[in-house]
Write a protein that holds these residues in place. Structure first.
Motif, PDB file in Angstrom:
ATOM      1  N   ILE A 199      53.334 -87.262  60.681  1.00 28.89           N
ATOM      2  CA  ILE A 199      53.408 -85.975  60.001  1.00 28.89           C
ATOM      3  C   ILE A 199      51.994 -85.442  59.800  1.00 28.89           C
ATOM      4  O   ILE A 199      51.033 -86.184  59.984  1.00 28.89           O
ATOM      5  CB  ILE A 199      54.125 -86.095  58.634  1.00 28.89           C
ATOM      6  N   ASN A 200      51.870 -84.198  59.424  1.00 29.81           N
ATOM      7  CA  ASN A 200      50.535 -83.665  59.199  1.00 29.81           C
ATOM      8  C   ASN A 200      50.196 -83.689  57.703  1.00 29.81           C
ATOM      9  O   ASN A 200      50.991 -84.098  56.874  1.00 29.81           O
ATOM     10  CB  ASN A 200      50.403 -82.246  59.769  1.00 29.81           C
ATOM     11  N   TYR A 201      48.988 -83.237  57.390  1.00 30.71           N
ATOM     12  CA  TYR A 201      48.513 -83.362  56.026  1.00 30.71           C
ATOM     13  C   TYR A 201      49.382 -82.589  55.030  1.00 30.71           C
ATOM     14  O   TYR A 201      49.707 -83.077  53.950  1.00 30.71           O
ATOM     15  CB  TYR A 201      47.059 -82.889  55.923  1.00 30.71           C
ATOM     16  N   THR A 202      49.777 -81.382  55.426  1.00 33.44           N
ATOM     17  CA  THR A 202      50.579 -80.559  54.518  1.00 33.44           C
ATOM     18  C   THR A 202      51.893 -81.263  54.169  1.00 33.44           C
ATOM     19  O   THR A 202      52.301 -81.319  53.010  1.00 33.44           O
ATOM     20  CB  THR A 202      50.883 -79.201  55.177  1.00 33.44           C
ATOM     21  N   GLN A 203      52.505 -81.827  55.209  1.00 24.79           N
ATOM     22  CA  GLN A 203      53.763 -82.531  54.953  1.00 24.79           C
ATOM     23  C   GLN A 203      53.547 -83.740  54.054  1.00 24.79           C
ATOM     24  O   GLN A 203      54.359 -84.033  53.171  1.00 24.79           O
ATOM     25  CB  GLN A 203      54.382 -82.977  56.287  1.00 24.79           C
ATOM     26  N   LEU A 204      52.433 -84.397  54.288  1.00 28.78           N
ATOM     27  CA  LEU A 204      52.104 -85.569  53.476  1.00 28.78           C
ATOM     28  C   LEU A 204      51.960 -85.160  52.011  1.00 28.78           C
ATOM     29  O   LEU A 204      52.467 -85.796  51.094  1.00 28.78           O
ATOM     30  CB  LEU A 204      50.816 -86.203  53.983  1.00 28.78           C
ATOM     31  N   ARG A 205      51.248 -84.063  51.829  1.00 28.28           N
ATOM     32  CA  ARG A 205      50.988 -83.554  50.488  1.00 28.28           C
ATOM     33  C   ARG A 205      52.307 -83.197  49.784  1.00 28.28           C
ATOM     34  O   ARG A 205      52.519 -83.539  48.627  1.00 28.28           O
ATOM     35  CB  ARG A 205      50.092 -82.306  50.635  1.00 28.28           C
ATOM     36  N   GLU A 206      53.213 -82.585  50.538  1.00 24.39           N
ATOM     37  CA  GLU A 206      54.523 -82.235  49.954  1.00 24.39           C
ATOM     38  C   GLU A 206      55.268 -83.491  49.534  1.00 24.39           C
ATOM     39  O   GLU A 206      55.863 -83.549  48.450  1.00 24.39           O
ATOM     40  CB  GLU A 206      55.363 -81.458  50.971  1.00 24.39           C
ATOM     41  N   LEU A 207      55.200 -84.474  50.408  1.00 24.97           N
ATOM     42  CA  LEU A 207      55.873 -85.746  50.129  1.00 24.97           C
ATOM     43  C   LEU A 207      55.328 -86.366  48.834  1.00 24.97           C
ATOM     44  O   LEU A 207      56.066 -86.875  47.999  1.00 24.97           O
ATOM     45  CB  LEU A 207      55.587 -86.686  51.297  1.00 24.97           C
ATOM     46  N   ALA A 208      54.003 -86.303  48.691  1.00 23.76           N
ATOM     47  CA  ALA A 208      53.366 -86.881  47.516  1.00 23.76           C
ATOM     48  C   ALA A 208      53.826 -86.160  46.250  1.00 23.76           C
ATOM     49  O   ALA A 208      54.165 -86.789  45.246  1.00 23.76           O
ATOM     50  CB  ALA A 208      51.850 -86.793  47.652  1.00 23.76           C
ATOM     51  N   ASP A 209      53.849 -84.835  46.327  1.00 24.88           N
ATOM     52  CA  ASP A 209      54.200 -84.061  45.141  1.00 24.88           C
ATOM     53  C   ASP A 209      55.675 -84.182  44.804  1.00 24.88           C
ATOM     54  O   ASP A 209      56.062 -84.140  43.642  1.00 24.88           O
ATOM     55  CB  ASP A 209      53.823 -82.584  45.342  1.00 24.88           C
ATOM     56  N   ALA A 210      56.501 -84.363  45.850  1.00 23.03           N
ATOM     57  CA  ALA A 210      57.938 -84.458  45.606  1.00 23.03           C
ATOM     58  C   ALA A 210      58.282 -85.738  44.854  1.00 23.03           C
ATOM     59  O   ALA A 210      59.266 -85.813  44.128  1.00 23.03           O
ATOM     60  CB  ALA A 210      58.694 -84.411  46.933  1.00 23.03           C
ATOM     61  N   GLY A 211      57.448 -86.778  44.999  1.00 24.37           N
ATOM     62  CA  GLY A 211      57.728 -88.059  44.356  1.00 24.37           C
ATOM     63  C   GLY A 211      58.811 -88.808  45.112  1.00 24.37           C
ATOM     64  O   GLY A 211      59.372 -88.314  46.085  1.00 24.37           O
TER      65      GLY A 211
END
Ligand code: ADP
Ligand code: ZN
Length: 596
Positions: A47-59
């Motif tokens: 995945i790319n960084y943006t997706q990673l970031r979303e994943l992190a924030d989603a918990g």
């Protein structure tokens, strides 16, 4: 990073070139390992960084593993996704977000062994020093990454206390630390004394690493692990700067656990040698002390270190405010071994009749790692036979393999050699059965294993906590039983007894010089580096010799009085190679003893 901070001024410029050349090679090696590692991960999706970031924030992510610029996330459903984040600040930010949402974050540092091997292979390429300064640049631009670009060995599931058995005391002692890591500020408000450094000491394979890992995962904080030996750098000053970067990283990730495996490699007493290597080591250790003194306790960094040599650590390490809590992790007793076996048996199919208590009873002195290995070997043996489940014969086979070494296949002894080996082993057995304080004889075999031509296996029936003089003397006699049989029954001597003799003399020497069991009385030699009087050393050797000779005489007497029994045992061995306790006792005309 400025050059002057890494290379002491006194060093000649020629050395800088060499160092830089090495660093270039190091950089290549690391890249190569990085590529290799990337291939070996069971990655499901990039995945790319943006997706990673979303994943992190989603918990909801289960765990996050960071190796260099690669961030691998185990999601709630167990699937893996991976993103490459080269920007360090971005990486830090995203891992912080994961940590905040209760994912287990873990960093791995490079295995020193792998690195050392890689360096050795690339050594002949020293011709590349010409590119030295470019190499230096490459290294400098890699910065922190070089510490953490690494091969990860563990599985992808977080370790919990359910995976660590038989160490209840150590676990209880870690409870407070876990409370602290969960909420450092609250812990402080309630007036607890925040822990800073803990030292886990104990023999290898007893679960120290496992405990530290479980503590971090229980507290749901990141786990940074490094090996003490990875600070032993070939280049002056690098060890200290590695320590500095490690703590800088930890402070950003806090609350977190830093785990330093084998701290003795870096924490030996300072000021021993005047060579540059030990001066550099002193510098690394000083840096560690500075870092430990430097961090504010409420920032929530706990350093856990492990060692099996707490005695050689620099006393400054264990001063208050540093590693001021020592938790001893001992070899498990029988009940503990049973629990450890239970943990590792979860993954296996066991035969109905297979009793873990029975295995635990027959494995005194085994560490957790030995027990894990035992079940693993037994499972391999079961698979090899095509069995549905692991049974007691597989466990016996695995235990023999661990205790006595692997049977040497395709190694044929002629009958003369087999006969000599049978006589030698029977000598051990005869003495072992005759002495009163020895461990019960479990098995005798003339199948060559490892470097030995034959083996006599004696196993304590319980965990032996105290060794008496009589027990030690009986051990010496039993070790010499093989040689006694050679002399009396073969009228010769074989070189195969050399290991027996070495061990017998070693026991006798300790009886004299450490346990005070000779006419010299209670003497103590002090540390190996202290000067000893030659006169005292000579007397120790004399008394050692007195003990060994007395036990040799005793062994000869036993062998001489059991000639008929020994002959029967030798016949049995020539016919069958291996005899168990009952078969041995039968040939010696003794009642069978099921317990042995
Ligand atoms: P140490 O750090 O004390 O040398 P480790 O924690 O690395 O030992 O243990 C090595 C392996 O041995 C573990 O991965 C585990 O499989 C097994 N092991 C050791 N001690 C235990 C234990 N108390 N309970 C369960 N497994 C253990
Ligand atoms: Zn022997």
């Amino acid at each position: 990073m400025p050059l002057s901070r890494l290379i002491p001024r006194s060093q000649k410029p020629g050395k800088v070139v060499v160092v830089a050349g090495f660093l270039l090679l190091l950089a290549f090696t690391l890249v190569a390992f990085g590529l290799f590692y990337r291939k070996s991960l069971p990655v499901v999706r990039d995945i790319n960084y943006t997706q990673l970031r979303e994943l992190a924030d989603a918990g909801g992510a289960r765990s996050v593993k960071i190796v260099a610029d690669e961030v691998t996330v185990t999601q709630a459903d167990g699937t893996l996704v991976r993103a490459v984040v080269t920007n360090e600040a971005a990486q830090q930010e995203v891992t912080a977000a994961f940590a905040k949402n209760k994912a287990q974050v873990e960093y791995q540092s490079l295995q020193p062994g792998v690195l050392a091997t890689a360096l050795n292979y690339t050594l002949p390429l020293v011709a590349l020093v010409a590119l030295g300064f470019i190499g230096w640049r490459v290294y400098a631009s890699m910065g922190v990454q070089s510490d953490f670009s690494a091969a990860e060995t563990g599985g992808d599931t977080a370790v919990t206390f359910a995976d660590v058995a038989g160490v209840d005391e150590a676990r209880a002692e870690l409870a407070e630390t876990i409370d602290f890591l969960r909420d450092p500020e609250k812990f402080g408000r309630l007036g607890g004394r925040p822990p800073r450094g803990l030292l886990l000491s104990g023999p290898p394979g007893t679960g120290k690493t496992l405990l530290a890992r479980a503590a971090a995962s229980e507290a749901k904080v990141p786990f940074l692990s490094v090996s003490g030996s990875s600070f032993q750098e070939k280049f002056a000053g690098l060890g200290a700067s590695r320590v500095r970067r490690l703590f800088a990283r930890a402070r950003k990730l806090a609350p977190c656990v830093i785990f330093i495996d084998e701290i003795d490699a870096l924490g030996r007493r300072r000021g021993r040698g005047s060579d540059s290597a030990s001066a550099d080591q002193d510098q690394t250790l000083n840096q560690l002390l500075i870092e430990m003194d430097g961090f504010e306790q409420l920032c929530g960094v706990v350093v856990i270190a492990s060692t099996n040599r707490p005695d050689i650590l620099d006393p400054a390490l264990t001063r208050p405010g540093r590693f001021d809590r020592e938790i001893t992790v001992n070899l498990a007793d029988m009940r503990g071994r049973e629990q450890i076996l239970r943990v590792h048996a979860r993954k296996l199919t066991l035969e109905d009749g297979l009793d873990l208590t029975w295995i635990a009873r027959g494995t005194p002195g085994f560490s957790g790692a030995d027990l894990a290995n035992l079940l693993n070997e037994a499972a391999i043996a079961a698979t090899r036979d095509g069995s549905e489940a692991v049974g007691s014969t597989h466990v016996e086979y695995a235990r023999d393999k661990i205790l006595m070494g692997v049977e040497r296949q395709g190694f044929i002894m002629d009958d003369g050699e087999r006969y000599a080996t049978a006589v030698h082993e029977s000598g051990h057995v005869a003495v072992g059965l005759a002495v009163e304080n020895g461990d019960p004889i479990h098995k005798v075999s003339i199948l060559p294993r490892g470097r030995a031509l034959g083996v006599t296996q004696a196993l304590p029936e319980r965990d032996r906590l105290m060794r008496t003089r009589q027990y030690l003397e009986d051990q010496v006699a039993m070790l010499l039983g093989g040689r006694a049989a050679e002399i009396l029954l073969l009228d010769t001597m074989t070189a195969g007894a050399s290991n027996d003799i070495e061990r017998a003399v070693e026991i006798a020497r300790r009886m004299v010089s450490e346990f005070g069991m000779s006419p010299l009385g209670p003497i103590h030699l002090g540390k190996p580096e202290d000067p000893h009087s030659q006169a005292l050393l000579d007397r120790i050797e004399q008394e050692t010799n007195v003990i060994v000779n007395a036990q040799m005489k005793r062994a000869c007497e036993v062998v001489d009085s059991r000639r008929a029994e020994i002959a029967r045992l030798v016949d049995g061995l020539m016919e069958r190679d291996t005899l168990d306790a009952d078969e041995i006792r039968e040939r010696f005309g003794l009642a069978c003893d099921r317990a042995a």
